[in-house]
Design a protein around this motif. Structure first.
Motif, PDB file in Angstrom:
ATOM      1  N   SER A 162      14.416  -1.743  -6.579  1.00  0.00           N
ATOM      2  CA  SER A 162      13.176  -1.097  -6.134  1.00  0.00           C
ATOM      3  C   SER A 162      12.733  -0.031  -7.132  1.00  0.00           C
ATOM      4  N   LYS A 191       4.176 -10.600   0.406  1.00  0.00           N
ATOM      5  CA  LYS A 191       5.204 -10.849  -0.593  1.00  0.00           C
ATOM      6  C   LYS A 191       4.797 -11.991  -1.501  1.00  0.00           C
ATOM      7  N   HIS A 196      12.882  -8.419  -2.519  1.00  0.00           N
ATOM      8  CA  HIS A 196      13.287  -8.446  -1.114  1.00  0.00           C
ATOM      9  C   HIS A 196      14.529  -9.310  -0.861  1.00  0.00           C
TER      10      HIS A 196
END
Length: 787
Positions: A723, A673, A705
């Motif tokens: 997303s 990430k 996230h």
């Protein structure tokens, strides 16, 4: 009867004793100093020749052996020999005749005046019935001038008068022809004839032991006739035939004619001749099989004996593969030298040059001709060659490549082991390359430059290239380029026969490309490519030491690595980096031009900032993976009207992207990430403080996230589950969920330009998706408005 036998026996015994005593007496007499002086004086008084002997002895059967012999006349040396064997018989002695004269390693000096002016009848009292020469040297001279030397000569002559050559036979080995040559000299009146023939040893078939030499065919025959004209010039007429003469195990046949006039003092000879030969497919390593039909050569010129140089006034060589004309001068003393020599080559078949091409190009078809104008100058072996070469209207074709109207011009030179070609101009039209499912074409190709090749060093070529009307495409039409205009420069060196190293720069000045859904007019970004690379032909591998792709208003991409299987199925292993990429230029080139017709809102957006990335690209062109990191610093997004603005934006994003699509593989336990930080944002008069979230781009899926809470219009909006499922193929297909709390309607309606309302707005959307231009929702949407 018995008395008669006894008398015969006594007589024989007596004769044997007498002969033995006579031989012993002669043996000691011949070795005496007084006899040697008498013998030298007798020769001088009888023939006028002076002879010097280092040693003299007699062997049985009247074989006189002399060593270190020098024969001269009027202080001119005629013969030198390590050893001479003289065989006499009593009858030959009284007839003033020598039965056999054997010379070992002699040097025989022949004066051309005496050689051609001597009468055919005997002019002296002493004759030699048989003359044998072993490992001799024959020197031709005029007065004190030495003209030619013939070495390693074996000579056999019969009925030879000392001082003349009537009936002379020369027989010698000819190693470079793997045979034996015979020269017969005959005189009749004022004319002399010389017959030459060469017989070669069989390379197969009947063994020479069982094949008589007289039955072997003559591979080379020639006849030369000599006589004096009214001006006392020596006229020579020669003709000959080649009947299967073997050169490097290849058969050559043909005929020749030759004429010459030699001045009375033998200082100069004018000549002309013609040769017509049928050549074999190869002569050693030289391929001449493309010279179909006979090769005819004519020559005319003069030879100067004092200066020992040959002046060729004109020569011409004609064959089905082209012609050659020229003139020049060749000197033979003190070493071979060429001067003022010009050769003009015309209508040369391009098939002649196939043996010089790389093996991969020899199977191609070449239609057209070439020509050249050359000048030769210098001493052997450092003869310098320079001139110009040309080729017009050439067509090249293979199973995959075709090129029409190829034109080549160059200035060429060769000297001291250095071959150069300068001022090279190559143009071609209608180029096409068809390979697998790809096609590359160009309306015109122009190449200018030069090349050089030093002895023991690789080829070195430099130049510039220009391509007009270029195009490429795939069979399915997914990748298309048209109207391409390209120019560049290069510096290339060969490593071995199938490898080279090259560096240079290419610029695309115009053109349009369609790559999947991406379209661009290349006149705007003007892509340029700087490269430094190696190609290994045996492994079919391209190694990129340095490649820099620059796009105007975008930045520079740096590439290093390699491509294997370049001529078959290219497989990439590349490291791609960019240190200062401009998002604004990237958006204009890769997004706005491609998607603004489908999404007009893109025309309202503007970007700023600096982008950096580092990617590792692996795989075949149809199945690539891109893994690395992307960083954005001081990024900004706004509308052109400046109604709203977001930024500065800082982004750190690990990526793993596949092309052409997502791979069905298990996700790692923890997807790497990055972070997305927005320092501030403004929508109309509404300002938003700093925001941040974790972000990832893995297997083409881009997602946030962490929920993003945005204070807005006196309340707050929280966005979750943002997303993009496939950012590569569907960059606008996004899904998310949203919740609004206590948004003040008066501020919201003012910002949207609606009729103003009072009160608040709260609500939630569980999940929405934007797919293919359609907005979809999942779950129950709740809205609380006006309390």
């Amino acid at each position: 009867m018995w008395r008669w036998k006894r008398w015969v026996l006594k007589a024989a015994l007596f004769l044997t004793v007498v002969l033995s005593l006579a031989y012993l007496a002669l043996y000691f007499l011949v070795q005496s100093h007084r006899f040697r002086l008498w013998f030298q004086a007798e020769i001088a008084n009888t023939s006028g020749y002076e002879i010097q002997l280092g040693d003299l002895r007699i062997n049985p059967f009247l074989n006189f052996v002399a060593s270190a012999v020098i024969l001269s006349k009027s202080e001119r040396t005629l013969l030198q020999a390590e050893r001479i064997v003289l065989t006499l018989s009593p009858f030959d002695f009284f007839a003033r005749r020598i039965r056999r004269l054997q010379l070992h390693r002699p040097t025989l000096y022949l004066d051309l005046h005496e050689l051609f002016d001597s009468p055919s009848q005997r002019s002296m009292d002493i004759a030699i019935r048989e003359l044998n020469m072993d490992e001799g040297t024959v020197v031709l001279k005029t007065g004190e001038r030495r003209i030619f030397d013939f070495r390693s000569v074996t000579m056999n002559a019969e009925n030879l008068n000392v001082g003349q050559v009537s009936g002379l036979t020369l027989d010698a080995e000819v190693p470079w022809l793997e045979g034996r040559g015979t020269i017969d000299v005959r005189a009749r009146g004022q004319e002399k004839t010389i017959a030459l023939r060469v017989q070669q040893r069989p390379t197969s078939g009947i063994s020479p032991v069982f094949e008589p030499e007289s039955r072997r065919p003559d591979a080379l025959t020639a006849k030369i006739a000599l006589h004096r004209n009214e001006n006392q010039e020596l006229q020579m007429v020669a003709s000959g035939n080649l009947n299967g003469l073997l050169l490097q195990k290849e058969s050559v046949s043909g005929q020749l004619d030759f004429q010459a006039n030699v001045e009375p003092n033998f200082t100069q000879a004018a000549f002309k001749g013609k040769v017509a030969i049928h050549l074999p497919a190869n002569i050693g390593p030289i391929a001449v099989g493309n010279l179909k039909g006979p090769v005819t050569a004519t020559v005319a010129g003069k030879y100067s004996v004092p200066e020992r140089h040959l002046t060729v006034a004109a020569f011409r060589i004609e064959s089905a593969a082209g012609t050659a004309d020229g003139r020049g001068t060749i000197g033979f003393a003190p070493q071979l030298a060429v001067s003022n020599t010009r050769v003009n080559l015309r209508s040369l078949s391009l098939d002649l040059f196939k043996p010089l091409l790389p093996a991969a190009l020899r199977g191609w078809t070449y239609a057209g001709t070439a020509e050249a104008d050359l000048e030769l100058q210098g001493r052997w072996p450092a003869i310098a060659v320079k001139g110009r070469i040309r080729s017009q209207a050439t067509h090249i074709k293979s199973e995959q490549v075709s090129l029409a109207q190829l034109s080549v011009q160059a200035a060429a030179s060769w000297a001291g082991g250095l071959a150069r070609a300068d001022e090279i101009q190559i143009t071609g039209k209608n180029f096409a390359l068809n390979q697998d499912n790809r096609r590359v074409a160009a309306r015109e190709i122009h190449i200018a430059g030069g090349l050089e090749k030093k002895a023991g060093a690789p080829f070195h070529a430099v130049g510039a290239v220009q391509l007009l009307g270029g195009a490429f495409s795939t069979l399915d039409g997914s990748k298309v380029g048209e109207n391409l205009k390209l120019r560049g420069r290069f510096d290339a060196r060969t490593v071995d026969g199938a490898a080279f190293t090259s560096s240079g720069r290419l610029e695309i000045q115009q053109g349009e490309i369609l790559w999947g859904k991406f379209f661009s007019d290349l006149k705007i970004p003007r892509p340029s490519l700087d490269f430094d690379a190696d190609y290994m032909g045996a492994a079919d591998t391209l190694t990129l030491r340095r490649v820099e792709l620059s796009l105007r208003n975008v930045g520079t991409l740096k590439v290093a690595g390699g491509v294997s299987g370049l001529a078959r199925v290219p497989t990439l292993r590349l490291d791609v980096t960019g240190d200062d990429i401009q998002p604004a230029g990237f958006f204009e080139l890769f997004i706005r031009e491609t998607l603004n017709r489908r999404y007009p809102i893109l025309d309202e957006l503007a970007f700023a900032g600096r982008l950096a990335f580092s990617l590792k690209i692996l795989g075949a062109l149809e199945n690539l993976s891109h893994e690395g990191n992307i960083q954005l610093r001081a990024g900004h997004v706004r509308t052109k009207s400046n109604r709203w603005h977001i930024g500065p934006i800082d982004l750190t994003l690990p990526v793993l992207v596949y092309y052409p699509g997502i791979r069905s593989e298990a996700a790692p336990p923890a997807i790497p990430k990055g972070t997305l930080v927005i320092e501030s944002a403004r929508f109309g008069n509404e300002s938003i403080p700093k925001l941040g979230t974790a972000i990832s781009l893995w297997n083409n899926r881009l997602q946030l996230h962490q929920p993003v809470r945005v204070p807005l219009y006196g309340g707050a909006v929280e966005i979750r589950g943002v997303s993009w499922k496939d950012l590569v193929n569907e960059p606008l297909a996004v899904s998310l969920s949203m919740e609004a709390q206590n948004l003040q309607l008066n501020k919201l309606t003012e910002a949207l330009g609606w009729y103003r309302f009072a009160g608040t707005l709260s609500g939630s959307i569980p999940q929405i998706e934007w797919v293919g231009g359609t907005l979809r929702s999942h779950g129950q949407i709740q809205v609380d408005v006006f309390g």
